[in-house]
Design a protein around this motif. Structure first.
Motif, PDB file in Angstrom:
ATOM      1  N   ASP A   1       0.961  -1.423  -0.240  1.00 53.58           N
ATOM      2  CA  ASP A   1      -0.079  -0.584  -0.245  1.00 53.58           C
ATOM      3  C   ASP A   1       1.076   1.371   0.204  1.00 53.58           C
ATOM      4  O   ASP A   1       2.131   1.536   1.026  1.00 53.58           O
ATOM      5  CB  ASP A   1      -0.946   0.061   1.630  1.00 53.58           C
ATOM      6  N   GLU A   2       0.909   2.503  -0.408  1.00 52.81           N
ATOM      7  CA  GLU A   2       1.206   3.174  -1.102  1.00 52.81           C
ATOM      8  C   GLU A   2       0.690   4.397  -1.179  1.00 52.81           C
ATOM      9  O   GLU A   2       0.148   4.937  -2.009  1.00 52.81           O
ATOM     10  CB  GLU A   2       2.783   3.209  -2.663  1.00 52.81           C
ATOM     11  N   PHE A   3       0.905   5.486  -0.219  1.00 54.67           N
ATOM     12  CA  PHE A   3       0.347   6.587  -0.212  1.00 54.67           C
ATOM     13  C   PHE A   3       0.775   7.813  -1.134  1.00 54.67           C
ATOM     14  O   PHE A   3       1.658   7.853  -0.767  1.00 54.67           O
ATOM     15  CB  PHE A   3       0.265   6.785   1.230  1.00 54.67           C
ATOM     16  N   ILE A   4      -0.310   8.301  -1.810  1.00 59.19           N
ATOM     17  CA  ILE A   4       0.381   8.847  -2.720  1.00 59.19           C
ATOM     18  C   ILE A   4      -0.342  10.929  -2.385  1.00 59.19           C
ATOM     19  O   ILE A   4      -1.960  10.416  -2.120  1.00 59.19           O
ATOM     20  CB  ILE A   4      -0.480   8.973  -4.466  1.00 59.19           C
ATOM     21  N   ALA A   5       0.202  12.025  -2.518  1.00 53.34           N
ATOM     22  CA  ALA A   5      -1.246  13.126  -1.875  1.00 53.34           C
ATOM     23  C   ALA A   5      -2.489  12.649  -3.270  1.00 53.34           C
ATOM     24  O   ALA A   5      -2.022  13.500  -3.858  1.00 53.34           O
ATOM     25  CB  ALA A   5      -0.288  14.527  -1.702  1.00 53.34           C
ATOM     26  N   GLY A   6      -3.579  13.604  -2.612  1.00 51.89           N
ATOM     27  CA  GLY A   6      -4.416  13.890  -2.986  1.00 51.89           C
ATOM     28  C   GLY A   6      -4.270  15.185  -3.902  1.00 51.89           C
ATOM     29  O   GLY A   6      -3.205  15.456  -3.617  1.00 51.89           O
ATOM     30  N   PRO A   7      -5.020  15.477  -5.094  1.00 50.08           N
ATOM     31  CA  PRO A   7      -4.992  16.546  -6.087  1.00 50.08           C
ATOM     32  C   PRO A   7      -5.574  17.651  -4.695  1.00 50.08           C
ATOM     33  O   PRO A   7      -6.177  17.596  -4.309  1.00 50.08           O
ATOM     34  CB  PRO A   7      -5.658  16.526  -7.219  1.00 50.08           C
ATOM     35  N   SER A   8      -4.512  18.659  -5.571  1.00 49.60           N
ATOM     36  CA  SER A   8      -3.264  18.845  -6.080  1.00 49.60           C
ATOM     37  C   SER A   8      -2.795  18.891  -4.829  1.00 49.60           C
ATOM     38  O   SER A   8      -1.633  19.861  -5.265  1.00 49.60           O
ATOM     39  CB  SER A   8      -3.595  19.399  -7.024  1.00 49.60           C
ATOM     40  N   GLY A   9      -2.146  18.590  -3.703  1.00 54.16           N
ATOM     41  CA  GLY A   9      -1.360  19.001  -2.603  1.00 54.16           C
ATOM     42  C   GLY A   9      -2.111  19.058  -1.361  1.00 54.16           C
ATOM     43  O   GLY A   9      -3.052  18.552  -0.818  1.00 54.16           O
ATOM     44  N   VAL A  10      -2.317  20.481  -0.746  1.00 53.44           N
ATOM     45  CA  VAL A  10      -2.768  19.963   0.797  1.00 53.44           C
ATOM     46  C   VAL A  10      -4.299  20.148   0.751  1.00 53.44           C
ATOM     47  O   VAL A  10      -4.798  19.740   1.452  1.00 53.44           O
ATOM     48  CB  VAL A  10      -1.990  21.460   1.618  1.00 53.44           C
ATOM     49  N   ALA A  11      -4.408  20.503  -0.603  1.00 52.92           N
ATOM     50  CA  ALA A  11      -6.037  20.629  -0.709  1.00 52.92           C
ATOM     51  C   ALA A  11      -6.287  21.049  -2.265  1.00 52.92           C
ATOM     52  O   ALA A  11      -5.324  20.670  -3.001  1.00 52.92           O
ATOM     53  CB  ALA A  11      -6.854  21.696  -0.247  1.00 52.92           C
ATOM     54  N   TYR A  12      -7.330  20.711  -2.776  1.00 52.30           N
ATOM     55  CA  TYR A  12      -7.533  20.612  -3.666  1.00 52.30           C
ATOM     56  C   TYR A  12      -8.353  21.603  -4.808  1.00 52.30           C
ATOM     57  O   TYR A  12      -8.740  22.421  -3.977  1.00 52.30           O
ATOM     58  CB  TYR A  12      -9.277  19.646  -4.591  1.00 52.30           C
ATOM     59  N   VAL A  13      -6.656  22.119  -5.536  1.00 52.55           N
ATOM     60  CA  VAL A  13      -6.697  23.107  -6.238  1.00 52.55           C
ATOM     61  C   VAL A  13      -6.252  22.927  -7.290  1.00 52.55           C
ATOM     62  O   VAL A  13      -5.505  21.844  -8.388  1.00 52.55           O
ATOM     63  CB  VAL A  13      -5.718  24.686  -5.634  1.00 52.55           C
ATOM     64  N   LEU A  14      -7.105  24.088  -8.904  1.00 53.99           N
ATOM     65  CA  LEU A  14      -5.744  23.528 -10.027  1.00 53.99           C
ATOM     66  C   LEU A  14      -4.858  24.441 -10.455  1.00 53.99           C
ATOM     67  O   LEU A  14      -4.584  25.913 -10.272  1.00 53.99           O
ATOM     68  CB  LEU A  14      -7.166  23.685 -11.140  1.00 53.99           C
ATOM     69  N   PRO A  15      -3.055  24.055 -10.550  1.00 55.05           N
ATOM     70  CA  PRO A  15      -2.769  24.805 -10.097  1.00 55.05           C
ATOM     71  C   PRO A  15      -2.611  26.105 -11.003  1.00 55.05           C
ATOM     72  O   PRO A  15      -2.063  27.496 -10.950  1.00 55.05           O
ATOM     73  CB  PRO A  15      -1.226  24.185 -10.389  1.00 55.05           C
ATOM     74  N   SER A  16      -2.588  25.872 -12.477  1.00 55.99           N
ATOM     75  CA  SER A  16      -2.565  27.230 -13.170  1.00 55.99           C
ATOM     76  C   SER A  16      -3.918  27.803 -13.470  1.00 55.99           C
ATOM     77  O   SER A  16      -3.539  29.130 -13.363  1.00 55.99           O
ATOM     78  CB  SER A  16      -3.152  25.944 -14.682  1.00 55.99           C
ATOM     79  N   HIS A  17      -4.711  27.534 -12.303  1.00 55.42           N
ATOM     80  CA  HIS A  17      -5.567  29.168 -12.229  1.00 55.42           C
ATOM     81  C   HIS A  17      -5.505  29.741 -10.541  1.00 55.42           C
ATOM     82  O   HIS A  17      -6.357  30.522 -10.427  1.00 55.42           O
ATOM     83  CB  HIS A  17      -6.872  27.971 -11.833  1.00 55.42           C
ATOM     84  N   LEU A  18      -4.571  29.373 -10.359  1.00 58.27           N
ATOM     85  CA  LEU A  18      -3.137  29.624  -8.591  1.00 58.27           C
ATOM     86  C   LEU A  18      -3.264  31.505  -9.349  1.00 58.27           C
ATOM     87  O   LEU A  18      -2.545  30.882 -10.328  1.00 58.27           O
ATOM     88  CB  LEU A  18      -2.965  28.870  -7.738  1.00 58.27           C
ATOM     89  N   PRO A  19      -3.790  32.045  -8.636  1.00 57.34           N
ATOM     90  CA  PRO A  19      -2.933  33.741  -8.259  1.00 57.34           C
ATOM     91  C   PRO A  19      -0.821  33.374  -7.844  1.00 57.34           C
ATOM     92  O   PRO A  19      -0.773  32.692  -7.600  1.00 57.34           O
ATOM     93  CB  PRO A  19      -3.442  34.342  -7.633  1.00 57.34           C
TER      94      PRO A  19
END
Length: 524
Positions: free
Chosen positions: A365-383
């Protein structure tokens, strides 16, 4: 409506969820069978009670009972069996002093349940139907009416939320805002009352002006609401439309924690540290930290196709609380390598749950941080000016969860959601990640390195076993030797994955997603 400034202050500091007093005891009540209108009233009352250290825990789902068993046994628990039709009266008898009065919502306009919820948090009110009010105004409760939302004559939800925006939002929490479907009577609602959260349900797809709504539209009002919060504030609950909603919250630099069906969040976010969890065994070594040479079991397999699976939706707090638990209890889990996306925020907002999953994980069982980091954001839309702060916060939460792999969803298309922005990839690469998996819909996986960081575009989204098998065979038929499949968590189980692997035969070798990246780097 007064014109409001859209100027943004600096990134908000402090925990993702503002602190409530640490839980010192729990009174447990069963909500099964309780009428929906009573559930709404109980949720508002529980929200008021749970502002203190002695909290109420509601059994809404079967797994609420399971999670109780993971709590430190030293915490005092009291169970009081009450008939479903008598639970509201029982709680009012115990906690009458917590309630200042009644807030009547309009049953003809369900959105007024959200306005009433916001009012309940601000005025210490009990949310009720009009027909409940007469009884509760009499002996033994003598509760006055604080607000009757029918008197405003609203015809649409936009009108109701516009009034709340004007008159209630300035008093609400500056750290949290929520989208909650009016049909949800309990679940997250008690937490929203406890934290005095502005609560609405506005559809970002609806941009047409309406005379009936005072020449307002839902999209425009939602944008105004979001603009009142500092970057780094948290959007709880969910949206009527994920693609449209997440774009607006990302552009406002708000962090979305999907949580509309979370239960007992006030309890989970304020429990004392669990000594059992602290003594748990360390998480398995991350495959990317292993030597980049083939293991003994992989020697001589130059003609094999390496295959890994990543299960979606780990960013979703309610998924981690409910559906993930059912997948985790699948008897096949642990018998074959699987990647599990999980919320980095879980360590802070639901630490007991985080400890359980870490404690019971196997080497497969391997854990992967869920999208897209600490919470759900769309990175290209972040200021641009907020991206570094988001990534720093992500790094802190991933480190607390011992996570080094990250799943990123962005907005390169309506369905693929690939993370393609090269400048953003370089920015992510500078924050101690060991690998990124990206995208939710692609029939042709691909990979590359950016500043030494492996970035893999997933195969998927795989909605069911038949589609999964077809996607894998098609990709392998094109000569692709390293395949990571992005599985839709709500319709595929570990047992399904085992069946898929058995149908593929010996020409495939199943590895964890992290090991897949290591093997790709080995061949580079």
């Amino acid at each position: 409506m007064q014109r409001q400034t859209t100027a943004k202050p600096r990134w908000r500091t402090g925990p993702l969820l503002p602190g409530l007093p640490q839980t010192t005891s729990l009174d447990i009540y069963d909500l099964h069978g309780v009428a929906s209108e009573d559930q709404l009233s109980i949720a508002s009352l529980v929200g008021l009670v749970n502002r203190g250290p002695a909290k109420i825990y509601l059994l809404e789902r079967d797994d609420d009972e399971f999670w109780l068993k993971q709590i430190d046994p030293a915490l005092p628990l009291t169970r009081t069996p009450i008939a479903s039709d008598g639970l509201l009266d029982h709680l009012l008898t115990l906690y009458r002093e917590q309630v200042k009065g009644l807030i009547l919502y309009d049953p003809a306009l369900p959105d007024t349940r959200n306005v009433a919820t916001t009012l309940a948090g601000l005025r210490a009110g009990l949310v009720v139907l009009p027909e409940q009010a007469d009884r509760l105004r009499e002996t033994p409760y003598h509760l006055p009416i604080l607000a009757d939302l029918r008197t405003y004559g609203w015809k649409t939800g936009v009108q109701a939320y516009a009034w709340a925006y004007e008159h209630l939002l300035p008093e609400c929490s500056r750290e949290l805002v929520a989208g909650l479907g009016p049909s949800i009577h309990s679940s997250l609602r008690s937490f929203l009352v406890a934290q005095r959260v502005f609560t609405c349900w506005l559809d970002a797809r609806k941009s047409l002006l309406s005379l009936a709504s005072g020449w307002l539209n839902e999209r425009g009002l939602f944008k105004r609401v979001l603009a009142r919060f500092p970057p780094g504030a948290v959007h709880l609950g969910w949206f009527p439309s994920e693609p449209f909603g997440i774009r607006l919250t990302s552009r406002a630099a708000l962090l979305t924690l999907a949580s509309d069906h979370c239960t007992n969040l006030a309890v989970w976010s304020s429990l004392p540290a669990n000594p059992v969890a602290q003594a748990s065994t360390p998480a398995p070594a991350n495959p990317l930290e292993q030597p980049l040479r083939a293991t003994a079991g992989e020697q001589g397999k130059s003609n094999t196709t390496y295959l890994s699976f990543t299960i979606s939706d780990g960013d979703n707090l309610q998924y981690c609380q409910h559906h993930l638990l059912h997948l985790w209890q699948d008897p096949v889990r642990g018998k074959l390598p699987l990647g599990w996306t999980i919320a980095p925020a879980l360590q802070q907002v639901m630490p007991t749950l985080a400890a359980y999953y870490q404690r019971t994980a196997t080497e497969n069982d391997e854990f992967i941080a869920g999208p897209s980091g600490v919470a759900y954001v769309l990175p290209s839309h972040l200021p641009r000016e907020q991206r570094s702060a988001f990534l720093q916060l992500t790094a802190e939460h991933m480190q607390a969860m011992q996570l080094t792999l990250l799943q990123v969803l962005d907005s390169s298309g309506w369905f693929s959601m690939k993370f393609l922005n090269s400048d953003l990839q370089k920015l992510f690469a500078a924050h101690d990640l060991r690998g990124i998996f990206s995208g939710a819909g692609s029939g042709a996986p691909s990979w590359h390195q950016r500043a030494g960081l492996p970035i893999y575009q997933n195969l998927g989204l795989a909605f069911n076993p038949a589609r999964t098998l077809s996607l894998i065979k098609r990709a392998a038929g094109r000569g692709i030797r390293f395949i990571n499949v992005y599985l839709f968590a709500w319709s595929i189980t570990p047992g399904d994955v085992q069946s898929i692997v058995e149908q593929l035969g010996d020409s495939f070798t199943v590895v964890t997603p992290g090991r897949l990246l290591a093997l790709i780097q080995q061949e580079a």
